[in-house]
Scaffold this motif. Structure first.
Motif, PDB file in Angstrom:
ATOM      1  N   ASP A   6       0.934  -1.315   0.174  1.00  0.00           N
ATOM      2  CA  ASP A   6       0.042  -0.023   0.039  1.00  0.00           C
ATOM      3  C   ASP A   6       0.823   1.179   0.092  1.00  0.00           C
ATOM      4  OD1 ASP A   6      -2.374  -1.542  -0.071  1.00  0.00           O
ATOM      5  OD2 ASP A   6      -2.468  -1.407   2.173  1.00  0.00           O
ATOM      6  N   ARG A  37      -5.743   6.298  -8.273  1.00  0.00           N
ATOM      7  CA  ARG A  37      -5.573   5.332  -7.334  1.00  0.00           C
ATOM      8  C   ARG A  37      -6.664   4.077  -7.679  1.00  0.00           C
ATOM      9  NH1 ARG A  37      -4.240   5.119  -1.757  1.00  0.00           N
ATOM     10  NH2 ARG A  37      -4.365   2.779  -1.142  1.00  0.00           N
ATOM     11  N   GLU A  41      -5.888   0.081  -8.156  1.00  0.00           N
ATOM     12  CA  GLU A  41      -6.500  -0.899  -7.212  1.00  0.00           C
ATOM     13  C   GLU A  41      -7.047  -1.962  -8.041  1.00  0.00           C
ATOM     14  OE1 GLU A  41      -6.098  -1.473  -4.021  1.00  0.00           O
ATOM     15  OE2 GLU A  41      -5.035   0.340  -3.799  1.00  0.00           O
ATOM     16  N   ARG A  44      -4.017  -4.106  -9.637  1.00  0.00           N
ATOM     17  CA  ARG A  44      -3.339  -4.930  -8.764  1.00  0.00           C
ATOM     18  C   ARG A  44      -4.217  -6.191  -8.120  1.00  0.00           C
ATOM     19  NH1 ARG A  44      -2.845  -1.596  -3.261  1.00  0.00           N
ATOM     20  NH2 ARG A  44      -2.055  -3.629  -2.362  1.00  0.00           N
ATOM     21  N   GLY A  46      -6.122  -6.781  -5.787  1.00  0.00           N
ATOM     22  CA  GLY A  46      -5.902  -6.996  -4.534  1.00  0.00           C
ATOM     23  C   GLY A  46      -4.639  -7.671  -3.868  1.00  0.00           C
ATOM     24  N   GLN A  48      -1.106  -7.989  -2.392  1.00  0.00           N
ATOM     25  CA  GLN A  48      -0.382  -7.500  -1.187  1.00  0.00           C
ATOM     26  C   GLN A  48       1.216  -7.715  -1.461  1.00  0.00           C
ATOM     27  OE1 GLN A  48      -1.705  -5.405   0.326  1.00  0.00           O
ATOM     28  NE2 GLN A  48      -4.003  -5.944  -0.045  1.00  0.00           N
ATOM     29  N   VAL A 109     -14.939  -0.636  -8.521  1.00  0.00           N
ATOM     30  CA  VAL A 109     -14.090  -0.896  -7.756  1.00  0.00           C
ATOM     31  C   VAL A 109     -14.559  -1.049  -6.216  1.00  0.00           C
ATOM     32  CG1 VAL A 109     -12.313   0.754  -6.553  1.00  0.00           C
ATOM     33  CG2 VAL A 109     -12.808   0.897  -9.082  1.00  0.00           C
TER      34      VAL A 109
END
Length: 297
Positions: A6, A37, A41, A44, A46, A48, A109
């Motif tokens: 993040d 942004r 998102e 990506r 989700g 991490q 989103v």
């Protein structure tokens, strides 16, 4: 590491917002940052994983280029930006806030109502090309790189050589950006180099451990707990000094013994060269870690 991934996104959006100062009005800048942004998102999915998120951000390219693309989009719609207002360009269009379009190919989103995110300019590989062109492009990339997503051979070396030059030539990344985003990994490499540099000094040991060994161990622990390198890269980076010390010391020391008999002569030559071989191994290991850290795509 959720916080790390993040943070990469936040740093990228912040750079884009900074680049928009003097180009977009305050409301346009806020709208642009929100849509950027949201698009990141979506791309990506989700993830991490910091390495995967870095790849996604590299696909978006230079944040300043995205700002210029957004300014051109507004200009084509006849909507003046802050830069246009300073130049005295009159408004001839409508406010884009009334346009409610989804990003191309993207679903809603999470956390937003359907249609709340307007169209964002296409990213690097979103080109509107026929399916046949995309297919042949993929085949060509596989032929050149050996497998999908690999790209040209030694592309990482090109990015390393260009890491202090134009960020557009390195996928929007430069040496300063990499150091900022990977401060812990940079610190680990500095510690490894420091361990090698301490070898020539006759420092008193701590208990039974030599200080250079303790410093190397601290750097090795940081490398092992990093998520920016694969396990093989970690082992190669921290193992190169040990290989240099042991294997290199034995080989070079043995060659230097020559015809002198006895183990005493061998150990004398071994200790004479093993420290130098450790320093050489450290240098090679750190270079490899730095190369793999830059080669995110």
């Amino acid at each position: 590491m959720m916080e790390r991934a993040d943070q990469l996104v936040l740093n990228y959006v912040s750079k884009a917002a900074d680049a928009a100062h003097g180009v977009l009005r305050a409301d346009q800048r806020l709208d642009f940052a929100k849509r950027l942004r949201a698009r990141i998102e979506v791309e990506r999915h989700g993830s991490q994983n910091a390495r995967e998120v870095s790849k996604v951000l590299a696909r978006f390219g230079d944040p300043a280029a995205l700002v210029e693309r957004e300014a051109r989009r507004l200009a084509e719609a006849g909507i003046p930006t802050k830069r246009d207002a300073a130049a005295g360009v009159p408004a001839t269009g409508h406010d884009p806030a009334s346009t409610q379009e989804q990003p191309p190919g993207a679903g809603p989103v999470p956390g937003q109502d359907a249609g709340s995110t307007r169209r964002f300019p296409a990213i690097v590989d979103d080109g509107d090309v026929p399916a046949g062109v995309r297919t042949y492009r993929r085949i060509a990339q596989e032929s050149l790189g050996g497998r999908p997503g690999r790209g040209l051979p030694f592309a990482g070396l090109r990015r390393l050589a260009m890491s202090t030059a134009n960020p557009m030539a390195t996928g929007g990344r430069d040496a300063r950006t990499i150091v900022k985003e990977h401060s812990r990994e940079t610190a680990a490499m500095v510690i490894l180099v420091l361990a090698a540099l301490l070898l020539p000094f006759d420092l008193p040991p701590v208990a039974i451990f030599e200080i250079p060994v303790l410093v190397w161990a601290a750097g090795a622990v940081i490398v092992l707990f990093s998520e920016s390198w694969k396990l093989g890269d970690k082992l190669l980076g921290i193992g190169a000094p040990l290989l240099g010390y042991s294997v290199g010391g034995v080989l070079i020391g043995g060659l230097r013994v020559g015809s002198e008999p006895g183990l005493q002569a061998f150990f004398t030559q071994f200790y004479d060269v093993s420290g130098t071989m450790f320093m050489i191994g450290t240098g090679l290991g750190v270079v490899w870690l730095a190369y793999r850290l830059l080669d995110v795509s």
